[in-house]
Design a protein around this motif. Structure first.
Motif, PDB file in Angstrom:
ATOM      1  N   THR A 180       0.812  -1.235   0.000  1.00 23.34           N
ATOM      2  CA  THR A 180       0.000   0.000   0.000  1.00 23.34           C
ATOM      3  C   THR A 180       0.838   1.275   0.000  1.00 23.34           C
ATOM      4  O   THR A 180       2.048   1.265  -0.062  1.00 23.34           O
ATOM      5  CB  THR A 180      -0.993   0.066   1.179  1.00 23.34           C
ATOM      6  OG1 THR A 180      -0.288   0.268   2.375  1.00 23.34           O
ATOM      7  CG2 THR A 180      -1.864  -1.138   1.213  1.00 23.34           C
ATOM      8  N   GLU A 181       0.126   2.372   0.103  1.00 21.05           N
ATOM      9  CA  GLU A 181       0.764   3.689   0.090  1.00 21.05           C
ATOM     10  C   GLU A 181       1.303   3.979   1.485  1.00 21.05           C
ATOM     11  O   GLU A 181       0.702   4.704   2.252  1.00 21.05           O
ATOM     12  CB  GLU A 181      -0.261   4.744  -0.319  1.00 21.05           C
ATOM     13  CG  GLU A 181      -0.542   4.735  -1.791  1.00 21.05           C
ATOM     14  CD  GLU A 181       0.655   5.196  -2.604  1.00 21.05           C
ATOM     15  OE1 GLU A 181       0.881   6.402  -2.701  1.00 21.05           O
ATOM     16  OE2 GLU A 181       1.386   4.338  -3.114  1.00 21.05           O
ATOM     17  N   ARG A 182       2.405   3.375   1.804  1.00 22.67           N
ATOM     18  CA  ARG A 182       2.939   3.543   3.135  1.00 22.67           C
ATOM     19  C   ARG A 182       4.222   4.365   3.036  1.00 22.67           C
ATOM     20  O   ARG A 182       5.054   4.121   2.176  1.00 22.67           O
ATOM     21  CB  ARG A 182       3.210   2.164   3.724  1.00 22.67           C
ATOM     22  CG  ARG A 182       3.445   2.189   5.192  1.00 22.67           C
ATOM     23  CD  ARG A 182       3.615   0.797   5.709  1.00 22.67           C
ATOM     24  NE  ARG A 182       2.335   0.121   5.855  1.00 22.67           N
ATOM     25  CZ  ARG A 182       2.168  -1.152   5.555  1.00 22.67           C
ATOM     26  NH1 ARG A 182       3.140  -1.854   5.062  1.00 22.67           N
ATOM     27  NH2 ARG A 182       0.996  -1.712   5.736  1.00 22.67           N
ATOM     28  N   PHE A 183       4.332   5.309   3.891  1.00 20.81           N
ATOM     29  CA  PHE A 183       5.522   6.154   3.901  1.00 20.81           C
ATOM     30  C   PHE A 183       6.346   5.817   5.137  1.00 20.81           C
ATOM     31  O   PHE A 183       5.804   5.563   6.205  1.00 20.81           O
ATOM     32  CB  PHE A 183       5.117   7.627   3.950  1.00 20.81           C
ATOM     33  CG  PHE A 183       4.357   8.067   2.730  1.00 20.81           C
ATOM     34  CD1 PHE A 183       5.002   8.732   1.699  1.00 20.81           C
ATOM     35  CD2 PHE A 183       2.997   7.805   2.612  1.00 20.81           C
ATOM     36  CE1 PHE A 183       4.303   9.135   0.571  1.00 20.81           C
ATOM     37  CE2 PHE A 183       2.304   8.201   1.486  1.00 20.81           C
ATOM     38  CZ  PHE A 183       2.956   8.874   0.469  1.00 20.81           C
TER      39      PHE A 183
ATOM     40  N   SER B  41       9.402   4.439  11.913  1.00 24.39           N
ATOM     41  CA  SER B  41       7.949   4.455  11.981  1.00 24.39           C
ATOM     42  C   SER B  41       7.406   4.591  10.559  1.00 24.39           C
ATOM     43  O   SER B  41       8.141   4.948   9.643  1.00 24.39           O
ATOM     44  CB  SER B  41       7.451   5.613  12.837  1.00 24.39           C
ATOM     45  OG  SER B  41       7.909   6.832  12.297  1.00 24.39           O
ATOM     46  N   TRP B  42       6.136   4.264  10.429  1.00 16.52           N
ATOM     47  CA  TRP B  42       5.512   4.409   9.117  1.00 16.52           C
ATOM     48  C   TRP B  42       4.194   5.137   9.276  1.00 16.52           C
ATOM     49  O   TRP B  42       3.614   5.173  10.360  1.00 16.52           O
ATOM     50  CB  TRP B  42       5.280   3.066   8.443  1.00 16.52           C
ATOM     51  CG  TRP B  42       4.573   2.036   9.270  1.00 16.52           C
ATOM     52  CD1 TRP B  42       5.157   1.050  10.001  1.00 16.52           C
ATOM     53  CD2 TRP B  42       3.156   1.887   9.453  1.00 16.52           C
ATOM     54  NE1 TRP B  42       4.213   0.290  10.630  1.00 16.52           N
ATOM     55  CE2 TRP B  42       2.971   0.784  10.317  1.00 16.52           C
ATOM     56  CE3 TRP B  42       2.042   2.568   8.994  1.00 16.52           C
ATOM     57  CZ2 TRP B  42       1.706   0.346  10.707  1.00 16.52           C
ATOM     58  CZ3 TRP B  42       0.779   2.134   9.386  1.00 16.52           C
ATOM     59  CH2 TRP B  42       0.621   1.033  10.240  1.00 16.52           C
ATOM     60  N   VAL B  43       3.745   5.692   8.176  1.00 18.15           N
ATOM     61  CA  VAL B  43       2.431   6.316   8.183  1.00 18.15           C
ATOM     62  C   VAL B  43       1.701   5.858   6.931  1.00 18.15           C
ATOM     63  O   VAL B  43       2.276   5.804   5.851  1.00 18.15           O
ATOM     64  CB  VAL B  43       2.519   7.857   8.257  1.00 18.15           C
ATOM     65  CG1 VAL B  43       3.398   8.417   7.156  1.00 18.15           C
ATOM     66  CG2 VAL B  43       1.137   8.491   8.181  1.00 18.15           C
TER      67      VAL B  43
ATOM     68  N   GLY C 258       7.864   3.381  -1.550  1.00 18.49           N
ATOM     69  CA  GLY C 258       8.144   2.512  -2.703  1.00 18.49           C
ATOM     70  C   GLY C 258       9.532   1.895  -2.625  1.00 18.49           C
ATOM     71  O   GLY C 258       9.935   1.389  -1.582  1.00 18.49           O
ATOM     72  N   ILE C 259      10.231   2.011  -3.715  1.00 22.82           N
ATOM     73  CA  ILE C 259      11.538   1.371  -3.809  1.00 22.82           C
ATOM     74  C   ILE C 259      12.525   1.961  -2.816  1.00 22.82           C
ATOM     75  O   ILE C 259      13.311   1.252  -2.194  1.00 22.82           O
ATOM     76  CB  ILE C 259      12.070   1.501  -5.242  1.00 22.82           C
ATOM     77  CG1 ILE C 259      11.296   0.531  -6.108  1.00 22.82           C
ATOM     78  CG2 ILE C 259      13.549   1.208  -5.302  1.00 22.82           C
ATOM     79  CD1 ILE C 259      11.903   0.297  -7.421  1.00 22.82           C
ATOM     80  N   SER C 260      12.426   3.253  -2.628  1.00 24.08           N
ATOM     81  CA  SER C 260      13.344   3.886  -1.684  1.00 24.08           C
ATOM     82  C   SER C 260      13.153   3.296  -0.299  1.00 24.08           C
ATOM     83  O   SER C 260      14.108   3.043   0.428  1.00 24.08           O
ATOM     84  CB  SER C 260      13.095   5.382  -1.641  1.00 24.08           C
ATOM     85  OG  SER C 260      13.140   5.914  -2.926  1.00 24.08           O
ATOM     86  N   ALA C 261      11.885   3.078   0.069  1.00 20.07           N
ATOM     87  CA  ALA C 261      11.599   2.517   1.377  1.00 20.07           C
ATOM     88  C   ALA C 261      12.157   1.103   1.484  1.00 20.07           C
ATOM     89  O   ALA C 261      12.744   0.732   2.502  1.00 20.07           O
ATOM     90  CB  ALA C 261      10.099   2.521   1.637  1.00 20.07           C
TER      91      ALA C 261
END
Lengths: 392, 236, 259
Positions: free
Chosen positions: B44-47, B53-55, B158-161
């Motif tokens: 999903t759209e996870r930052f 931590s993530w949001v 995304g990929i960076s994460a």
């Protein structure tokens, strides 16, 4: 490469066995002929190679034109991250279709005849031309990825400039031949079982190709996210799932209307082998995935979306196999079951597709495209990553 | 018949894949890959905030925040989870929640600024939930963000994460190999409770490499934790 | 103008002597030996149904399916009637075999350079003014060669002369748009392995209906896609322009306050 080695050791063994048997079958096919290598007969001139490698293969590669149209024509730029994998899948798909065709044609070296010996009344002639042209279009659509990798900036810019015309031509060609694969069977109203024969075959083939195109992109994204440990654009993919549901809905409605129109509903309840397989195809490939993917909760769930999309793909394959093989058994009065050589060649082609996709993803900027936009602290750690991977 | 053959083939392939997955841990495989295989992919759209931590942004007015999988793995099975109070405010990068195992505590940072709307009481009462499902059931708080659009730019996705997660793991191995190499070789168990193999002193050193906020506490009562939290930010 | 030729096969007259197959094999230089079914080495064969013999062979349709489906035009329909196959063009896709409503074309499965095989209506003999070898050899006149129109007339005469003997139907008169081989029989055709539910229109019209739509699909589709692209692209352009304008405005406002 670390990513690939080891993890799929088991599958590498399987692939090795498949390739070995495929190689032997190839030898028999080209040295001893179709009779020695296949279970085809005068009653059953088209078998697994036409049904699966060619007709199903073209359909499964429909994601390429679907996504390209969405991004470039309908300007849904948010789908951009999945354009490249979709184009790659389509390009490989069409190349493999041509490989499959070379096995199946009785005189493969005459394949070029279609270029100079025309018969515009033949659906097959049209399909041949469309596939030929569309494969060229796909090669061109794929070429920026290669140019980017090789840093041929001029060529990259030149090809990018003609993207829109290319995509438009690609969509038109796909529309034509995806539907024409259905038209191929318009000529056999008496031979093909009434559950599958319909004057709407071209439309059915086209709509189901779009539906399965979306589903294939989802499945392929999931597989590659597992294989390459990359992120998943869940958001985008569940939107694709939605499109797939819409297409399935249209498809199902048309199917029902068609059965009513042809007074063929009674065939649905006949106690026959064909009926069973028809229900299998419709339930597995249309009804269940529609019920799954229509629900937001399932569609936005990792496993739910994958399961739904996977069923769509399976159902699509079943439909094409039924149309090309099952539907003819009653008329031909015999059953057809592929020889082990037909099976091993088909498996080899599929396995080859997987390997080629993995290699392309490894060496070409397929998934990494979007990275340019985001520069991050991760870059620093990527260096560490390299260091660690060099450690004993 | 061919239809059934195709169906059968697909079923066999899936079965083999499941079988292979189930037995992967017993197969000899590279260390790198063992570690990789134990990680669920990000969906999903996870930052991701580098402060572990993530949001997840489903709607811009109320976002869900949680801890990444690295932090709970690093510290091991949580004995307690300290969450901020509902109604309070946090700023991006502030200490958000404390993950505690015994006398060891690490803090994760708030990925976005805003008001704490609700906290996950289930995870508070059963902190191991964070270990089991850091990205789902083990969420921490829901925040009404104040400056979401701008702050999201500071986060990875995304990929960076994914790269970031990979890099973290590699970095951890790098820090641990000289110290507890044997743990790593014996079957990929490094990921959980890795810290238990270290003395407090060693742990403190490694933890400070990965967490802006981490500490060792003597007293085990949660009130002390609060006190420390309030009076001083960085303990290292 | 060449009159369309045909053969009338009166099933009631056939005694099953197989002379047709023997001379056919001789004429076409095919492997000798009796065969019960059509094959790559038997362009014609006798099927027996309870003492009744039925000759199977290419029907040489008026609007042949094989001619229409072949992607490289390896099949041609000649004015005189024969449907001919050019092995030098063939790519071996076997669509003709799949499509033929009578399941006639046979394949040389054992060859590495296979050909499609079927009755040629002795096209070479017709050109020389002879009748097909099988018609010439038939001792009972069960196979009769002639102009199609006249043979149809004759068939009707026979049906009317002995209405209680014959089934009142000429098979091939209008099946798939008409064929060059016409059958009359005393046993209902469906009991002799004939498909009697066959469509009365020539099958190529079915695919032609779809194929003839291609130009309009291309034209309408092309315009539609271009139009959609133009609109969506235009929208983004306008948005970008507006944003730029806004920025410029804000910029000049800022300067204004400074001054």
């Amino acid at each position: 490469m670390n990513k690939l080695i080891g993890k799929i050791t088991f599958w590498k063994v399987v692939a090795g066995l498949i390739f070995a048997s495929g190689l032997y079958a190839t030898y028999v096919r080209f040295v001893d002929g179709l009779g020695a290598s296949t279970n085809l007969s005068d009653e059953f001139p088209w078998g697994l190679w036409v049904g699966f490698d060619v007709i199903t293969g073209v359909g499964l590669a429909a994601g390429g034109f679907t996504i390209a149209a969405m991004v470039y024509i309908f300007n849904l730029k948010r789908f951009e991250p999945i354009v490249r994998p979709a184009i790659l899948t389509a390009f490989l798909g069409y190349l493999l279709v041509i490989v499959g065709l070379m096995y199946d044609l009785g005189r493969p070296l005459h394949i070029w005849h279609a270029i100079i010996m025309w018969n515009p009344r033949s659906v097959m002639f049209e399909v041949a031309w469309c596939v030929m042209l569309y494969t060229t279009v796909l090669a061109l659509e794929f070429s920026p990825i290669v140019f980017e990798r090789l840093q041929f900036n001029k060529a990259y810019k030149a090809i990018k400039r003609v993207t829109i015309p290319l995509v438009i031509v690609g969509v038109l060609l796909s529309t034509l031949h995806q539907s024409s694969l259905g038209s191929v069977y318009l000529i056999v109203p008496d031979k093909l079982h009434p559950l599958w024969y319909s004057p709407y075959l071209p439309l059915f083939f086209y709509i189901s190709a779009i539906g399965v195109g979306c589903a294939m992109v989802i499945v392929e994204s999931f597989l590659s996210s597992r294989a390459f440990h990359r992120g998943l654009e869940m958001n985008l993919l569940s939107q694709l799932g939605k499109i797939s549901v819409v297409m399935l809905g249209v498809y199902l409605t048309l199917k029902v209307v068609d059965l009513l129109e042809r007074n063929a509903v009674s065939h649905l309840f006949a106690f026959r082998y064909e009926t069973g397989l028809y229900w299998l195809e419709m339930v597995i490939g249309v009804i269940v995935p529609m019920l799954l993917l229509a629900r937001k909760k399932i569609r936005e769930n990792y496993n739910g979306l994958f399961a739904g999309a996977f069923l769509v793909v399976v159902g699509f394959v079943l439909n094409r196999m039924n149309t090309t093989i099952t539907g003819f058994e009653e008329w031909a009065g015999t059953t057809y079951f592929p020889s082990w050589m037909e099976i091993s060649v088909t498996l080899s082609i599929v396995a080859f597709g997987f390997v080629a996709f993995a290699l392309a993803a490894q060496y070409l900027p397929i998934f990494t495209h979007e990275e340019h936009a985001v520069s991050s602290p991760a870059d620093e750690f990527t260096k560490d990553l390299k260091l660690v991977s060099q450690m004993p | 018949m061919v239809v059934l053959l195709v169906l059968l083939t697909i079923v066999i392939v899936i079965a083999l894949q499941l079988y292979a997955e189930a037995h992967r841990h017993t197969q000899p495989a590279s260390r790198l890959q063992q570690i990789r295989s134990s990680v669920e992919p990000l969906a999903t759209e996870r930052f991701i905030h580098p402060g572990h931590s993530w949001v997840e942004v489903k709607e811009p007015k109320l976002v869900t925040v949680g801890v990444d999988d690295f932090a709970p793995r690093f510290i091991g099975r949580l004995t307690s989870l300290l969450l901020p109070e509902e109604g309070g405010t946090v700023r991006q990068g502030d200490k958000l929640a404390a993950l505690r195992r015994g006398n060891r505590v690490v803090w994760t940072a708030a990925p976005v600024s805003g008001t704490i709307v609700s906290v996950n009481h289930e995870a508070e009462t059963r902190p191991s939930l964070v270990n089991e499902s850091p990205y789902n059931k083990g969420w921490i708080v829901r925040i009404a963000p104040t400056n979401l659009r701008l702050e999201l730019r500071n986060l990875l996705r995304g990929i960076s994460a994914d790269r970031w997660r990979d890099a973290l793991r590699m970095h951890l191995i790098q820090s641990f190999v000289p110290r507890i190499g044997t743990v790593l070789q014996d079957g990929g168990t490094y990921v959980d409770n890795i810290g238990d193999a270290l003395t407090d002193e060693q742990w403190q050193k490694v933890a400070s490499e990965f967490f802006t906020f981490c500490s060792l506490i003597d007293d085990q009562s949660p009130t002390t934790l609060h006190a420390q939290n309030d009076e001083e930010g960085v303990l290292s | 103008m060449i009159k369309k030729k045909a053969m009338l096969i009166d099933i009631t007259l056939c005694v099953g002597c197989n002379a047709c197959q023997v001379v056919c094999k001789e004429e076409n230089g095919l492997m000798e030996g009796e065969e019960q079914r059509l094959s790559a080495t038997a362009y014609t064969a006798l099927n027996e149904y309870d003492g009744t013999y039925v000759r199977r062979m290419c029907q040489h349709c008026d609007d042949p399916t094989c001619v229409s489906v072949c992607p490289v035009g390896a099949f041609t329909k000649t004015a005189a009637g024969p449907v001919l196959y050019d092995e030098n063009k063939c790519i071996g896709c076997r669509y003709c075999m799949q499509a033929c409503p009578f399941q006639v074309p046979r394949y040389e499965w054992d060859s590495t350079y296979p050909r499609v095989q079927k009755c040629k209506f002795c096209a070479g003999r017709l050109e020389r003014g002879l009748q097909p070898a099988c018609a010439e050899a038939c001792p009972t006149g069960a196979t009769k060669f002639g102009d199609r129109d006249e043979l149809i007339k004759e068939a009707y005469e026979r049906l009317q002369a002995e209405p209680e003997k014959y089934v009142q139907k000429i098979y091939g008169l209008e099946e798939v748009g008409g064929t060059s081989i016409l059958y009359i029989s005393s046993v209902p055709f469906e009991q002799l392995g004939f498909k009697t539910t066959m469509s009365k229109v020539a099958l190529p019209t079915l695919t032609w209906n779809a194929l003839s739509k291609i130009p309009s699909v291309v034209a309408v589709g092309g315009v539609f896609l271009y139009g959609v692209w133009w609109i969506t692209n235009r929208r983004t352009e306008v948005q970008q322009l507006e944003r730029k304008l806004k920025e410029m405005e804000e910029g000049s406002n800022g300067q204004g306050t400074l001054n």
